[in-house]
Design an enzyme around this catalytic site. Structure first.
Site, mmCIF file in Angstrom:
data_model
loop_
_atom_site.group_PDB
_atom_site.id
_atom_site.type_symbol
_atom_site.label_atom_id
_atom_site.label_comp_id
_atom_site.label_asym_id
_atom_site.label_seq_id
_atom_site.Cartn_x
_atom_site.Cartn_y
_atom_site.Cartn_z
ATOM 1 C CB VAL A 159 -0.939 0.013 1.223
ATOM 2 C CG1 VAL A 159 -1.796 1.277 1.239
ATOM 3 C CG2 VAL A 159 -1.832 -1.232 1.229
ATOM 4 C CG ASP A 316 -7.894 -10.084 7.862
ATOM 5 O OD1 ASP A 316 -7.513 -10.480 8.989
ATOM 6 O OD2 ASP A 316 -7.107 -9.687 6.986
#
Length: 505
Positions: A159, A316
């Site tokens: 990211v 998650d």
């Protein structure tokens, strides 16, 4: 008795509607007027009922007249249609028809939402595709973005901070070190970019699922996640770009996750002004901490409720996947492991992409014996049964409980502390009460013990095995939001802020 009168054109006359009466309108072609019938006993007037079958459709009534009379034409139309369909049925048959229609309606609208899902799949998704294509959102290119500093890395992607390149700016990027990594004042529109790792098994599949879920939630629950802008495939190798590599793009809403804040020594006070817009002066530190944590938990569970209502389970949930925006909103990210149990999207019975530190004891979102999903329309029709039978949303709620414990108990914020906690939980069969009684680590539970231990009670009802015949044994998001932990005094933080605002005035 019915009363008949002629009315001139509605553009020149204002009519008042008495809510205690029923009205029918139909045209008088010889006088170019409207015939108006007032009925005080609609149910007993068979003649009027027949005349009302000639009631105007919505499109036939002038807009001015409809607005003045406040007629609910849709309801009237459907009522008359229902009466026409059932006119030959006996009273018993009519009741049976109504009950059957009610059951079908409840079934289609029950979680995970067969009817709303069908509307989304066959109407809203094509409309979004067309709209995005029209404005160019589905036509993103490598040259549209400049990549900035690295923010984080996972198993399948990296990211970066980034920005949209303005049309009047030309960039020269070279292989290796890129000068464009510094996002200067030329780049006003910031974004978050996720590079899908090339050559890593499962990375492309995970990225495709993440893209699908982001588009799905942008339509169904946009406030729960960062605004998704789309994706592109790099056309050449240049700087951070690799030819053929896929990139996902989000609007910049914050570059710090809840985990980033939790790693700082002054947590949760480092989020106080973000959550409330100011420091809660006049409140002791323990209560301030409790209020901040409660505000964060309320947002997390509210977002989980909204995505669960669409049939999606995140699978998650953890601090690293909770972004804190500048406006104090907590948003879920990283839907690569998510599953849509309405249609079986990204669901394989014996596979889970899970973080062991936050994974519940059942390991799988559905029982292992659950078969692979059938084709989507059939899976959607069966989904309400499977959802009610298995309550897959409780999977995320265990993870939310772990997040609550981490925020409230300082020793659990480190990786080592969390691993020790999970090891102890397993030893005590995931019974948080036994863990508290017998653990030798002496955790500080002061924050959870405030207000007669309401926070602790919520934690024990989230972190548990799914016991009992129906395998519930854990609060759903809806039930958690009704827990006294959130309902105490309405909202203590709001009360504190109101007092502060009043004192300033």
């Amino acid at each position: 008795m019915a009363m008949t009168m002629s009315l001139p054109s509605p553009t020149s006359t204002t009519l008042k509607h008495n809510n205690t009466n029923n009205f029918c309108f139909f045209p008088n072609t010889t006088t170019n007027h409207l015939t108006f019938i007032k009925n005080n006993n609609y149910n007993n007037n068979l003649t009027l009922r027949c005349k009302c079958n000639a009631l105007f459709g919505v499109g036939d009534i002038p807009q001015q007249l409809e607005e003045v009379l406040h007629l609910d034409l849709d309801q009237t139309y459907y009522y008359l249609e229902l009466e026409r369909i059932t006119k030959d049925l006996s009273e018993t048959q009519k009741w049976g028809f109504v009950v059957f229609a009610g059951i079908i309606w409840i079934y289609l609208t029950a979680r995970p939402g067969v009817l709303l899902g069908a509307i989304d799949s066959y109407l809203l998704a094509p409309l979004q595709l067309g709209f995005n294509s029209l404005i160019g959102r589905r036509n993103l290119k490598r040259a549209d973005f400049v990549v900035g500093e690295k923010l984080g890395e996972g198993s399948f992607g990296v990211v970066y901070a980034g920005a949209v390149v303005p049309k009047n700016v030309t960039l020269e990027q070279k292989r290796g070190k890129a000068k464009t990594n510094r996002l200067d004042s030329r780049f006003k529109e910031k974004v978050i970019l996720k590079m899908v790792k090339v050559g890593v098994k499962g990375a492309d599949e995970c990225a495709d699922f993440e893209e699908w879920f982001n588009y799905r939630l942008s339509r169904a629950a946009p406030e729960t996640c960062a605004e998704f802008l789309g994706s592109f495939v790099s056309d050449k190798t240049n700087s951070q770009f690799t030819k053929g590599g896929k990139w996902l793009v989000w609007k910049f809403e914050g570059d710090q996750s809840l985990l980033d804040y939790m790693r700082e020594r002054n947590f949760p006070f480092n989020l106080e002004s973000v959550m409330f817009g100011q420091v809660l002066q006049g409140v002791d530190s323990v209560k301030r901490s409790a209020l901040i944590i409660k505000q964060i938990m309320r947002q997390i569970i509210t977002s989980l409720k909204k995505i669960h209502d669409t049939g999606i389970v995140h699978r998650d949930v953890k601090p690293a996947n909770l972004v804190v925006t500048k406006r104090g909103q907590i948003k879920l990210i990283d839907f690569g492991a998510a599953t849509d149990l309405r249609i079986g999207k990204n669901y394989v019975p014996n596979r889970g992409l899970l973080d062991p530190d936050y994974c519940p004891p059942e390991l799988y979102v559905m029982p292992e014996e659950t078969p692979s999903p059938p084709p989507e329309p059939i899976a959607a029709l069966l989904s309400p049964f499977l959802w009610q039978l298995n309550s897959p949303d409780l999977f995320d709620m265990y993870s939310a409980g772990i997040v609550l414990m981490q925020m409230a108990v300082p020793t659990l914020r480190s990786s080592a502390g969390l691993k020790n906690f999970n090891s102890d939980l397993k030893t005590f069969n995931y019974d948080l009460i036994r863990w508290r009684e017998y653990t030798r680590r002496l955790p500080d539970l002061t924050i959870l013990d405030l207000d007669s231990g309401r926070g602790w009670d919520l934690a024990t009802k989230l972190i548990s095995e799914r016991g009992g015949y129906l395998k519930r044994g854990r609060l759903s998001a809806s039930a958690a939001l009704r827990h006294p932990y959130f309902l105490l005094g309405g909202d203590q933080a709001a009360a504190v802020l109101s007092k502060l605002s009043f004192s300033k005035d």
